[in-house]
Write a protein that holds these residues in place. Sequence first.
Motif, PDB file in Angstrom:
ATOM      1  N   LEU A   1       0.827  -1.193   0.000  1.00 12.30           N
ATOM      2  CA  LEU A   1       0.000   0.000   0.000  1.00 12.30           C
ATOM      3  C   LEU A   1       0.873   1.259   0.000  1.00 12.30           C
ATOM      4  O   LEU A   1       1.703   1.463   0.873  1.00 12.30           O
ATOM      5  N   GLY A   2       0.662   2.103  -1.016  1.00  9.72           N
ATOM      6  CA  GLY A   2       1.435   3.328  -1.147  1.00  9.72           C
ATOM      7  C   GLY A   2       2.459   3.291  -2.255  1.00  9.72           C
ATOM      8  O   GLY A   2       2.991   4.330  -2.647  1.00  9.72           O
ATOM      9  N   SER A   3       2.751   2.091  -2.786  1.00 12.75           N
ATOM     10  CA  SER A   3       3.666   1.972  -3.927  1.00 12.75           C
ATOM     11  C   SER A   3       2.942   1.265  -5.062  1.00 12.75           C
ATOM     12  O   SER A   3       2.077   0.425  -4.824  1.00 12.75           O
ATOM     13  N   PRO A   4       3.268   1.604  -6.319  1.00 14.15           N
ATOM     14  CA  PRO A   4       2.482   1.095  -7.441  1.00 14.15           C
ATOM     15  C   PRO A   4       2.621  -0.406  -7.645  1.00 14.15           C
ATOM     16  O   PRO A   4       3.722  -0.955  -7.621  1.00 14.15           O
ATOM     17  N   PHE A   5       1.487  -1.055  -7.859  1.00 11.96           N
ATOM     18  CA  PHE A   5       1.411  -2.497  -8.079  1.00 11.96           C
ATOM     19  C   PHE A   5       0.868  -2.724  -9.485  1.00 11.96           C
ATOM     20  O   PHE A   5      -0.222  -2.255  -9.831  1.00 11.96           O
ATOM     21  N   GLY A   6       1.599  -3.477 -10.290  1.00 11.89           N
ATOM     22  CA  GLY A   6       1.138  -3.796 -11.635  1.00 11.89           C
ATOM     23  C   GLY A   6       2.257  -4.362 -12.469  1.00 11.89           C
ATOM     24  O   GLY A   6       3.428  -4.331 -12.075  1.00 11.89           O
TER      25      GLY A   6
ATOM     26  N   GLY B   1      -1.687  -0.709 -16.112  1.00 12.83           N
ATOM     27  CA  GLY B   1      -2.302   0.076 -15.051  1.00 12.83           C
ATOM     28  C   GLY B   1      -1.623  -0.251 -13.735  1.00 12.83           C
ATOM     29  O   GLY B   1      -0.926  -1.271 -13.599  1.00 12.83           O
ATOM     30  N   ARG B   2      -1.800   0.633 -12.753  1.00 16.84           N
ATOM     31  CA  ARG B   2      -1.159   0.464 -11.452  1.00 16.84           C
ATOM     32  C   ARG B   2      -2.178   0.622 -10.337  1.00 16.84           C
ATOM     33  O   ARG B   2      -3.080   1.449 -10.399  1.00 16.84           O
ATOM     34  N   GLU B   3      -2.013  -0.186  -9.288  1.00 18.14           N
ATOM     35  CA  GLU B   3      -2.920  -0.178  -8.152  1.00 18.14           C
ATOM     36  C   GLU B   3      -2.147   0.124  -6.870  1.00 18.14           C
ATOM     37  O   GLU B   3      -0.922   0.105  -6.836  1.00 18.14           O
TER      38      GLU B   3
END
Length: 505
Positions: free
Chosen positions: A459-464, A472-474
């Motif tokens: 949480l707080g860093s881009p995931f994808g 896309g990034r989550e």
Amino acid sequence: MTIDTVQAAPDATDPGRGVWGSFVGGRWLAPEGSDLFDVFEPSTGQRLAQVVVADADLVDLAVTDARRAYDDVWRHLTPRERGALLRQVAARIRDNAEELGELEAREVGKPMRDALRFDVSFSSAGFDYYAGLADTLHGDLIDQGPIEARVTYEPYGVVAAILPFNWPPIHFTKKLAPALAAGNTAVIKPGEQAPLSVLRLVEIANEVLPPGVINAVTGPLSGPALSAHPTVERITFTGATATGRAVLKSAAENLTYATMELGGKNALIVLDDADMDVAVDVAIEGMFYNQGEACTSTARILVHRSRYDEFTEKFSAAAESLVVGDALDGATDIGAMVDLAHQQKVLAYLQTALDEGAEIVAQGTVPTDPKLADGYWVPPTVLSGVEPHMTVGQEEIFGPIACLMVFDTDDEAIEIANGTAYGLTAALITPDHFRASRLSERLEAGMVFINNYMRRAFLGSPFGGVKGSGFGRENSLDTLHEFVRAKNIRFPSGHAEIPTWPPRD
């Protein structure tokens, strides 16, 4: 169209009581005479609950209601007001954490310990995180001489969120919290294998949010109906790459923008200078956390030839020490596969690996308790002799089967790591920071782990990912911008004359 009101189970203590419906406009609904599908408890193989199959009419009602909530209420709230409501949702999730953790453990098969410490905790934290970001979508004013351009950010409207089974509370939050913070409303579709914790989260959120801001539809017909719906203006999907392609094809008919978080065939590279204790610890977590039912699983473990025997021995011992058991048992490290079909799929991959020349060098044990005899068990398994071209070297297994590969040079390791259709994560084990930096730049992956595989702090860093792992990034500030579109409003600046056309003499 006739819609019936149905009674959903109110908590995790008896999820089989009544029938779980779709949740639309603050009510549990089902099409009249609708079919039901079963949700099974992976640890026992017994039916846990029944859920209605939403049809296209009910999906349309959910989308229409979400659009009404957007037009009448949600878009008119200030970002700070939306943030305050999201914080209340986070608090309600924390208030119901034990119930949600048990419900997820029972429907997914994962250890309740992990469901509480990671999944449910992430869910509440994610709503808090995006509540704090809700008022950060500031526009801009661009001086272009005679014209000033005012840039604003607007929500799309109705977002469709299509979820897989493996981390229900996490997927619920990482899709809905940023969408709502940005000003959208949403219709969510949980996976058929594990819809109950998502449905309960929707019910909890609706105790705080205006009706229709979050709706939920259930069953295999609702995903295609959502992705093709003309009122849906944004899709966020997590699941298998093949399913993602189908969603995109459907969305293309309406030119609907989409985020795709898809599969992975991730590589963990143990270099010749690796600290072996670190390497084994990282590999155990990367491979076996969540029963290997994770797109981020390090299913391919590449080890330098000079360290291969040492790593194999230590990793095998650690894998065989993992406790496989009931999801509700606090001692369990690895639970059952989510359903019978998935168990059989994973075991078929294992047989294919053996047929193609791989060898089992370590394997854990499954429970012997008669109450768990019908559970969907796959023991943690370590395969040696896996070659990059093999089926298990290329395709996503999504289960607790580790594939060990050998390499001789850094270049060969990078070639093997990049040699699949996927590009979600990769990992490097080396004490040499500069070497790790150089190699990480060459890895075709959206995320690279160095000497760790801690997925519990995304949480707080881009995931994808990249390539077949989607786009896309989550989980980050970037995600908030995925749920808005920029509008350019241009007006005379007043401090320079606007040139005319045709030019005047």
